[in-house]
Design a protein around this motif. Structure first.
Motif, PDB file in Angstrom:
ATOM      1  N   THR A 132       0.828  -1.190   0.000  1.00  0.00           N
ATOM      2  CA  THR A 132       0.000   0.000   0.000  1.00  0.00           C
ATOM      3  C   THR A 132       0.870   1.251   0.000  1.00  0.00           C
ATOM      4  N   ARG A 133       0.290   2.345  -0.545  1.00  0.00           N
ATOM      5  CA  ARG A 133       1.083   3.568  -0.614  1.00  0.00           C
ATOM      6  C   ARG A 133       0.704   4.552   0.473  1.00  0.00           C
ATOM      7  N   GLN A 134      -0.260   4.158   1.303  1.00  0.00           N
ATOM      8  CA  GLN A 134      -0.606   5.036   2.426  1.00  0.00           C
ATOM      9  C   GLN A 134      -0.073   4.422   3.708  1.00  0.00           C
ATOM     10  N   ILE A 135       0.766   5.178   4.383  1.00  0.00           N
ATOM     11  CA  ILE A 135       1.536   4.560   5.478  1.00  0.00           C
ATOM     12  C   ILE A 135       0.623   4.180   6.639  1.00  0.00           C
ATOM     13  N   PHE A 136      -0.450   4.930   6.822  1.00  0.00           N
ATOM     14  CA  PHE A 136      -1.351   4.592   7.927  1.00  0.00           C
ATOM     15  C   PHE A 136      -2.044   3.264   7.668  1.00  0.00           C
ATOM     16  N   ARG A 137      -2.450   3.080   6.392  1.00  0.00           N
ATOM     17  CA  ARG A 137      -3.082   1.800   6.060  1.00  0.00           C
ATOM     18  C   ARG A 137      -2.122   0.652   6.254  1.00  0.00           C
ATOM     19  N   ALA A 138      -0.830   0.888   5.920  1.00  0.00           N
ATOM     20  CA  ALA A 138       0.159  -0.168   6.099  1.00  0.00           C
ATOM     21  C   ALA A 138       0.178  -0.628   7.557  1.00  0.00           C
ATOM     22  N   ALA A 139       0.098   0.341   8.474  1.00  0.00           N
ATOM     23  CA  ALA A 139       0.105  -0.022   9.893  1.00  0.00           C
ATOM     24  C   ALA A 139      -1.128  -0.853  10.242  1.00  0.00           C
ATOM     25  N   ILE A 140      -2.265  -0.498   9.673  1.00  0.00           N
ATOM     26  CA  ILE A 140      -3.484  -1.245   9.996  1.00  0.00           C
ATOM     27  C   ILE A 140      -3.413  -2.661   9.432  1.00  0.00           C
ATOM     28  N   TYR A 141      -2.887  -2.779   8.186  1.00  0.00           N
ATOM     29  CA  TYR A 141      -2.735  -4.127   7.625  1.00  0.00           C
ATOM     30  C   TYR A 141      -1.783  -4.956   8.482  1.00  0.00           C
ATOM     31  N   LEU A 142      -0.731  -4.296   8.975  1.00  0.00           N
ATOM     32  CA  LEU A 142       0.216  -5.001   9.837  1.00  0.00           C
ATOM     33  C   LEU A 142      -0.489  -5.521  11.074  1.00  0.00           C
ATOM     34  N   LEU A 143      -1.413  -4.712  11.596  1.00  0.00           N
ATOM     35  CA  LEU A 143      -2.191  -5.116  12.765  1.00  0.00           C
ATOM     36  C   LEU A 143      -2.911  -6.440  12.490  1.00  0.00           C
ATOM     37  N   PHE A 144      -3.551  -6.535  11.292  1.00  0.00           N
ATOM     38  CA  PHE A 144      -4.299  -7.758  10.991  1.00  0.00           C
ATOM     39  C   PHE A 144      -3.359  -8.931  10.779  1.00  0.00           C
TER      40      PHE A 144
END
Lengths: 457, 186
Positions: B25-37
């Motif tokens: 993903t190119r949005q860093i906040f989304r990357a963190a959320i995906y990492l959470l999952f």
């Protein structure tokens, strides 16, 4: 056991004294009295008076080696407090908390000097490291101090991670944290043990700033407030060396022929980088940072040799090195200018301080009749005793000769150059403690047995 | 294919898909959320293996602590809504190559390793057993390190206060040290 409990209690006492005591001199006096008490209690334990008998299930064993080193560390810290406690005041407002952190570090030192279980080693190293990160960054308005603290914290956490990984691998193979049962290794150690040992070797080498894991040391020692550099470059470094030699003797002693060459290479690299880089420094503080890497190289010789002389020598070395370096740093704190030129004409204005500084520098360079000479002598003798790698000893002697150059530059500036160095005010206690330190350095250089008999009796 | 296997594949898919999304993903906040999952998926795998303690630690430390820390630092340092720059094709190629090599290495390791059934069926370690061991004073207990940890935490806490506490206006200090421009600029 006495010292372990008392140092933890004293840390808490210092924390509360920050609330209850208003005047700074009262806080300082509490710290000094506490430190003296710690030393006395530890010496009492050496002569058999143990106040607390706690069954540690073999996780901690207070043998002569550990107790004697603790005494050396406590004595050095006591003298350090006499010299520099007043200068800690200038670092920041949390005066009492700095002493609390120092006592916690000492608590960690008693753990790392006497561990028998890798778990205790890890906790001890962490108890030493975490307060050090804080002390490094305690000069909050100084960007250099902040940078040093962050660098130290990041790299230190990384090396702690390596250590934990190594311990986990060893536990995975042996199912035990106990050093003695780890040492029951047959001819061919398993891959897990070898990997764990290497990770432990790297992380310990990082903690003692041995090359090629030394990159943090100059910046951290240079950036930290000078009072705390003095503490972390001497007492703490010696303590980690004690843990280093203990770990590799007790846990990996049977594998000595496997790691000895690696240790020799690290020693050579540390000696070379420390000494050669120190030659090119313009600031005395930075020169001392590199010189502490160079001295670590000499102490590495004891870990490499790992025989009876090595352990004796390491005790003597830690005493000689700590006393001398604490003294030099204490004088350096009083200077306004940290370059070599800042020492120009120092002898004319402060003859006593210049004389004691000269003794400390001679000891660090390893000139006979000082403790540093005998300490280096023990190290070289221990390395010769292994009967291997003669080139290592020859190289160490050459590097000792190189070190004379940069130590004598300070002496030359003090005695043979004209100048008017501005010096902060000097109290009589400071002067007398310096004289005592210098006397100790000379005394140990003539009668090393004053210290080493304690190891056996 | 029984229920247990189905659950395993579901968890594996959750972990893998979110893992790939988190790096692509190119949005860093989304990357963190995906990492959470992804981390939740790994915790699920531990639960599936019946390692309740490790699963709980995974949730508490990684999902609860680390990811929250990451999100905090994203908010403090980055513009969370903005998209990151597109990567050059060369970089993408080399990244794919590196991933492929790592994957190959892992696969080779896994296939070379001789897996065997344990001789005795492992006793499931309950959380209660771990807790008792940690506080027991018996020969195999870890009461002493447990106490030492408390000292470590105390030292760390004092350190936090020393670093984070606001300094009062100092008036009795030397001139020069309390002025804001004394920050050691090089």
């Amino acid at each position: 056991m006495n010292a372990l409990l008392l140092s933890a209690v004293l840390g808490v006492v210092m924390m509360f004294s920050g609330i209850w005591l208003k005047s700074k001199s009262a806080i300082r006096n509490v710290a000094i009295v506490g430190m003296a008490l710690l030393l006395v209690v530890n010496i009492l334990e050496m002569s058999g008076m143990i106040f607390f008998r706690i069954d540690t299930k073999g996780m901690i064993v207070f043998d002569r080696f550990a107790l004697l080193f603790d005494s050396i560390a406590f004595l050095s810290t006591l003298l350090y407090l006499f010299l520099s406690a007043q200068d800690i005041e200038k670092v920041g407002i949390n005066y009492a908390d700095y002493f609390a952190l120092i006592f916690f570090i000492l608590c960690g030192i008693t753990l790392t000097s006497s561990f028998k279980s890798l778990l205790i080693l890890f906790l001890g190293v962490e108890i030493i490291s975490i307060p050090l990160y804080i002390l490094t960054g305690s000069d909050k308005r100084n960007l250099k101090s902040n940078e040093a603290s962050l660098k130290y914290f990041l790299l230190g956490s990384f090396s702690t991670g390596l250590m934990l990984m190594g311990i986990a691998l060893i536990y995975g193979d042996k199912g035990s944290f106990d050093t003695n049962s780890i040492n029951l290794i047959t001819e061919t150690p398993s891959a897990l043990i070898v990997a764990g040992m290497l990770l432990l070797l790297f992380s310990m080498a990082f903690k003692v700033s041995a090359a090629p894991f030394h990159f943090w040391a100059p910046d951290v020692y240079d950036g930290a407030p000078t009072v705390f550099t003095s503490f972390m470059a001497t007492i703490v470094k010696a303590a980690v060396f004690i843990a280093f030699i203990r770990l590799f003797e007790e846990a990996f002693g049977n594998l000595q022929n496997k790691w000895q060459l690696l240790m020799a290479i690290i020693t050579v690299a540390t000696l070379f980088i420390g000494n050669i880089t120190a030659v090119f420094q313009q600031s005395v503080k930075r020169m001392l940072a590199y010189s502490s890497i160079a001295q670590a190289g000499f102490m590495m010789l004891s870990v490499y040799a790992m025989n009876a002389e090595a352990k004796e020598g390491l005790l003597l070395y830690s005493a000689a090195y700590s006393f001398a370096t604490i003294g030099i740093f204490a004088v350096l704190i009083k200077m306004k200018d940290y370059t070599f030129d800042g020492f120009n004409g120092f002898a004319k204005h402060q003859p006593l301080l210049a004389a004691t500084t000269t003794i400390f520098l001679l000891s660090l360079a390893g000139i006979p009749l000082t403790a540093g000479f005998l300490a280096k002598f023990y190290m070289l003798k221990a390395a010769l005793g292994t009967g291997k790698y003669l080139w290592l000893v020859i190289f160490a002697v050459i590097m000792a000769a190189v070190s004379v150059y940069y130590y004598f530059r300070v002496i030359q500036a003090m005695y043979f150059k004209e100048g008017d160095p501005p010096v902060l005010q000097i109290t009589p206690v400071f002067k007398w403690t310096l004289v005592i330190l210098a006397a100790l350095v000379i005394l140990l250089g003539i009668f090393p047995n004053l210290l080493l008999t304690w190891y056996y009796f | 294919m029984n229920g247990s296997t189905v659950i395993f594949y579901l968890l594996a898919a959750l972990t893998l898909v979110n893992g790939v999304l988190s790096v692509s993903t190119r949005q860093i906040f989304r990357a963190a959320i995906y990492l959470l999952f992804t981390l939740i998926g790994i915790a699920g795998l531990y639960f599936w293996l019946n390692y309740q303690f490790i699963a709980a630690v995974q949730v508490v430390v990684y999902v609860g602590g680390i990811v929250v820390l990451i999100i905090f630092s994203i908010f403090l340092t980055q513009q969370a809504g903005e998209k990151l720059q597109k990567q050059k094709i060369g970089r993408k190629l080399f990244a794919a190559l590196a991933v492929f090599c790592g994957f190959g290495l892992t696969i080779i390791q896994v296939y070379q390793h001789a897996f065997y059934e344990p001789a005795e069926t492992g006793v499931p370690v309950s959380v209660a057993a771990i807790g008792q061991k940690m506080l027991s004073m018996n020969d195999e207990g870890y009461a002493l390190p447990f106490e030492v940890v408390s000292m470590l935490l105390l030292a760390a806490m004092i350190g936090c206060i020393v670093i984070a506490m606001k300094e009062k206006k100092i008036t009795d200090n030397e001139p020069g040290t309390s002025s804001p421009d004394h920050t050691g600029k090089e």
